[in-house]
Design an enzyme around this catalytic site. Structure first.
Site, short mmCIF file in Angstrom:
data_model
loop_
_atom_site.label_atom_id
_atom_site.label_comp_id
_atom_site.label_asym_id
_atom_site.label_seq_id
_atom_site.Cartn_x
_atom_site.Cartn_y
_atom_site.Cartn_z
N ASP A 11 0.89 -1.16 0.00
CA ASP A 11 0.00 0.00 0.00
C ASP A 11 0.92 1.21 0.00
OD1 ASP A 11 -1.64 2.12 0.61
OD2 ASP A 11 -2.39 1.30 2.50
N LYS A 72 2.59 11.32 -3.48
CA LYS A 72 1.55 10.66 -4.27
C LYS A 72 0.66 11.67 -5.00
CE LYS A 72 -1.84 6.96 -3.50
NZ LYS A 72 -2.30 6.02 -2.46
N GLU A 171 -7.15 0.43 -4.54
CA GLU A 171 -7.17 0.33 -3.07
C GLU A 171 -8.49 -0.23 -2.56
OE1 GLU A 171 -6.02 4.32 -2.05
OE2 GLU A 171 -3.99 3.97 -2.78
N ASP A 193 -13.18 5.21 2.67
CA ASP A 193 -11.78 5.34 3.08
C ASP A 193 -11.51 6.75 3.58
OD1 ASP A 193 -9.02 5.56 3.27
OD2 ASP A 193 -8.59 4.60 1.36
#
Ligand code: AMP
Length: 610
Positions: A11, A72, A171, A193
């Site tokens: 991850d 990211k 994800e 999330d």
């Protein structure tokens, strides 16, 4: 079940990264020996070398221009789309060829892929140390909304780090796999999330073990950090009300306020009320206060509502209604906030899957996917049993288990307890998980207070405590005082994030200390009993003058001293023996006193009924 060629799952997150793989007993995040699994996605440039992870995170405030985080967000983005983002970042981001960007540190510059590769290298190193073997292949996760260029950039980062990226998976898909939802034939899954700084909701459709993303929605700048900011504002108001002279806008004060706010938030996800102290050493100021879960809920409610609005948008885009959703999966540290879980549950009309550590669930799903791609099988059990016993603290720090390890879920159990002190109007219920006889050796899961119990002599209240574990592994603990009907309850999540080693250690320790623990527990129980007996004797001592000879009274006094002496030592058998002796000596008194009390009652009865 380690296959020859292990393919780990990674991850690669905005704030944190970690890896996982599958062992014989199931999937697990890979940890540093005796440490954590999470590596902060932060890197600092020092003397031509990178420092990655926790150390770099600590340097963030001290060397902001050399420390890079949130890489990211930069992946495969052009300078135009990053305009706003760049304003928030303390390091320098500049345009490079083909509209892409580079991070500049001193005279050097780096592509986001190179920076991500450094994080991946750190993850790879930790995985290799944990598995004691070289790792060459990985499954890496990306947000469902990542486009092709962002996915390609992630692949490139892997390659730079010396990893063959066997597959890039979404994800939310990984999270659903972690819960074994890919093994159902079909269904619609919502994955919610909520991390520290980002939120997204994905609606997935499962058909024949393949998840298709129907819709995603979210906010790339909404998360638990915003909850902390609101709590910190409130803290500031508390402090300024008492100390108008305090200066709270400086960097140190702000960071202390934020830290305290986060601690309050985390504590309140396990209890309904908390106390805090805030120290401002430079201003010689210490402030102590209280915070309730209700107040935190009030503060964060509008932000939680924003996430729900996103859920509605995603459902609309997917052409689904809340009742079409078959499973809800929670991901991200902030999904532990009780209000978040409650509102998500209310929206979808079903309890969400939360039993797997929400910080690790994505990596675990990727690890399972990697394992399957390496030819591994999936025949280990998922979370359908309670791994460690659950119970509450009772007098003297003893652990009373209500639900024992390996009970299948759902499970329910209740037991009655009472008080040991007269006129106790509040009773603390402290919830623990573990195998030992004393709570100090177990893990605390949460606590609450049963208030408003009418004053009664010790031993009279009847407090029924009930544990209910639902199919998602969520534990609801309720307490009701049966005479007054007062009740209170709380929801807690047991730790399933334990590694196999940790589980084994806990079990081994329980066996190793069994006799010692039992002795200790008996000792505590007998001491409590002795205290109660002493109190009883004191209450009636004056009455015994008429009933006993001075010699008998002297003998009782002496024996009380003997009991007291043994209570101070550590042999429960000897203590019990001396207490029995005291019991024999006081029996005639007890008989007379009981009949005296009965006579008084009878007399009153005759007088009243005459
Ligand atoms: P993530 O980005 O998924 O690592 O999530 C980090 C966020 O989760 C931070 O805002 C943390 O404060 C928050 N968090 C972690 N543990 C808890 C907890 N027990 N209760 C509430 N928030 C938590």
């Amino acid at each position: 079940m380690q296959t020859n060629e292990t393919i780990i799952g990674i991850d690669l997150g905005t704030t944190n990264s970690l890896a996982a793989t599958v062992f014989d007993h199931g999937a697990e995040a890979l940890r540093e020996s005796g440490g954590g699994a999470i590596i902060p996605s932060v890197l600092t440039r020092q003397d031509g070398r990178w420092t990655v992870g926790e150390e770099a995170r600590q340097l963030r405030t001290r060397a902001p221009e050399r420390t890079v985080y949130s890489v990211k967000r930069l992946m495969a983005q052009d300078i135009e789309s990053l305009r706003e983002e760049i304003l928030r970042l303390p390091y320098t981001v500049k345009q490079a060829q083909r509209g892409l960007v580079k991070v500049h540190i001193g005279a050097e510059s780096f592509t986001p892929q190179e920076l991500s590769a450094e994080i991946l290298r750190a993850v790879k190193r930790r995985a290799e140390a944990a598995l004691r073997q070289p790792i060459a292949k990985a499954v890496i996760t990306v947000p469902a909304f990542f486009d092709d260029a962002q996915r390609q950039a992630t692949r490139d980062a892997g390659r730079i780090a010396g990893l063959e990226v066997v597959r890039i998976i979404n994800e939310p898909t990984a999270a659903a796999i972690a819960y074994g939802l890919d093994q159902k034939r079909k269904g619609i899954v919502a994955v919610y999330d909520l991390g520290g700084g980002t939120f997204d909701i994905s609606i997935l459709q499962l058909s024949g073990a393949v998840f298709k993303v129907l819709a995603t929605h979210g906010d790339t700048h909404l998360g638990g950090d915003d909850f902390d900011a609101l709590i910190a504002e409130e803290l500031k108001r508390h402090v300024l009300a008492a100390h108008p002279e305090a200066r709270l806008d400086g960097a140190l004060a702000s960071s202390l306020l934020r830290k305290t706010a986060e601690l309050i938030k985390i504590d309140l996800s396990r209890s309904l009320e908390t106390e805090y102290t805030l120290e401002l050493p430079d201003q010689k100021l210490t402030f102590a206060g209280r915070f309730t879960a209700d107040r935190v809920n009030e503060l964060i409610s509008p932000l939680v509502q924003q996430t729900l609005n996103s859920c509605h948008e995603a459902l609309k885009a997917a052409g689904k209604r809340p009742e079409d959703i078959d499973d809800v999966v929670m991901v991200g540290g902030s999904s532990r906030v009780p209000l978040v879980r409650k509102r998500v549950q209310a929206l979808f009309g079903r309890g969400p899957n939360i039993a797997i550590n929400p910080d690790e669930v994505v990596a675990i799903g990727a690890g399972i996917q990697g394992h399957l791609l390496a030819g591994g099988r999936r025949d280990y059990v998922l979370l359908d049993v309670i791994p460690l016993s659950l119970g509450i603290e009772t007098l003297g720090g003893t652990f009373s288990k209500l639900i024992t390890a390996n009970s299948t879920i759902p499970a329910e159990a209740s037991e009655e307890f009472t008080t040991y002190v007269d006129n106790q109007t509040g009773i603390d219920i402290n919830i623990y998980q573990g195998e030992r006889e004393f709570v100090k050796d177990c893990r605390n899961l949460g606590r609450f207070r049963l208030k408003g119990v009418p004053p009664m002599p010790a031993g009279l209240p009847r407090v029924k405590v009930t544990f209910h574990v639902d199919t998602n592994g969520i534990v609801n603990v309720g307490a009701v005082e049966q005479r007054s009907g007062q009740e209170a309850s709380i929801e807690v999540i047991p730790s399933h994030g334990l590694t196999n080693d940790e589980m084994e250690r806990i079990m081994d320790e329980a066996v190793e200390h069994a006799i010692e623990d039992l002795n200790q527990r008996q000792l505590v129980e007998f001491r409590n009993m002795a205290e109660a007996v002493f109190r009883g004797i004191d209450k009636v001592w004056d009455d015994t003058e008429a009933l006993l000879t001075p010699l008998e009274r002297e003998e009782i006094r002496k024996q009380m001293d003997v009991v007291r002496q043994h209570a101070g030592q550590s042999d429960p058998v000897a203590l019990k023996r001396e207490m029995d002796r005291l019991g024999d000596l006081t029996r005639p008194v007890a008989d007379v006193i009981i009949s005296k009390a009965a006579l008084t009652e009878l007399r009153r009865f005759y007088e009243e009924t005459r």
